[in-house]
Design a protein around this motif. Sequence first.
Motif, mmCIF file in Angstrom:
data_model
loop_
_atom_site.group_PDB
_atom_site.id
_atom_site.type_symbol
_atom_site.label_atom_id
_atom_site.label_comp_id
_atom_site.label_asym_id
_atom_site.label_seq_id
_atom_site.Cartn_x
_atom_site.Cartn_y
_atom_site.Cartn_z
ATOM 1 N N GLN A 83 2.511 12.077 -7.215
ATOM 2 C CA GLN A 83 2.201 10.954 -6.107
ATOM 3 C C GLN A 83 2.486 9.779 -6.949
ATOM 4 O O GLN A 83 2.314 9.436 -7.946
ATOM 5 N N TYR A 84 3.081 8.847 -6.060
ATOM 6 C CA TYR A 84 3.615 7.633 -6.525
ATOM 7 C C TYR A 84 3.206 6.399 -5.679
ATOM 8 O O TYR A 84 2.770 6.506 -4.357
ATOM 9 N N THR A 85 3.123 5.253 -6.404
ATOM 10 C CA THR A 85 2.637 3.848 -5.580
ATOM 11 C C THR A 85 3.974 3.112 -5.739
ATOM 12 O O THR A 85 4.882 3.483 -6.183
ATOM 13 N N LYS A 86 3.842 2.043 -5.061
ATOM 14 C CA LYS A 86 4.905 0.990 -5.332
ATOM 15 C C LYS A 86 5.041 0.605 -6.691
ATOM 16 O O LYS A 86 6.251 0.615 -6.994
ATOM 17 N N ASN A 118 4.567 2.339 -9.330
ATOM 18 C CA ASN A 118 5.063 3.459 -10.033
ATOM 19 C C ASN A 118 6.599 3.382 -10.052
ATOM 20 O O ASN A 118 7.371 3.579 -10.691
ATOM 21 N N ILE A 132 2.870 4.643 -0.663
ATOM 22 C CA ILE A 132 2.439 5.914 -1.400
ATOM 23 C C ILE A 132 3.388 7.057 -0.893
ATOM 24 O O ILE A 132 3.988 7.000 0.280
ATOM 25 N N ASP A 167 0.811 -1.260 0.001
ATOM 26 C CA ASP A 167 -0.006 0.022 0.114
ATOM 27 C C ASP A 167 0.754 1.247 -0.150
ATOM 28 O O ASP A 167 0.314 2.255 0.184
#
Length: 111
Positions: A36-39, A41, A28, A26
């Motif tokens: 904004q980045y996720t894993k 990304n 961020i 999860d």
Amino acid sequence: MMQIYDLEMRLQNYVYDEFDQMMDEDFIEFGTIGTQYTKQNQLSAIGKESPPTERFLRVEDYEERFVDKSVILVTYKTTNILTKQQALRSSIWRKKEKDWKLFFHQGTLIK
């Protein structure tokens, strides 16, 4: 807690397998440029075949604060040794089973 410091420093190498292992599903991030980045990304940006990146950030004022027994807030300041740009950074690590996972990270440029 030296373990969390070591994990934070390992992330500076931008190694795909280490990111994959250390980041919470999860995860961020709010980046220094407002993105904004996720894993996913982050993993896509690194790429599986990328060599480790040479560390280019100097870390100062590193502190850890337990939010509870399984959550740690980390704060520190970085200076890019190439550009001299500084940023304030914060991370939240949470323990899952026996491993610490990076749940959140934010970088804010210092003007």
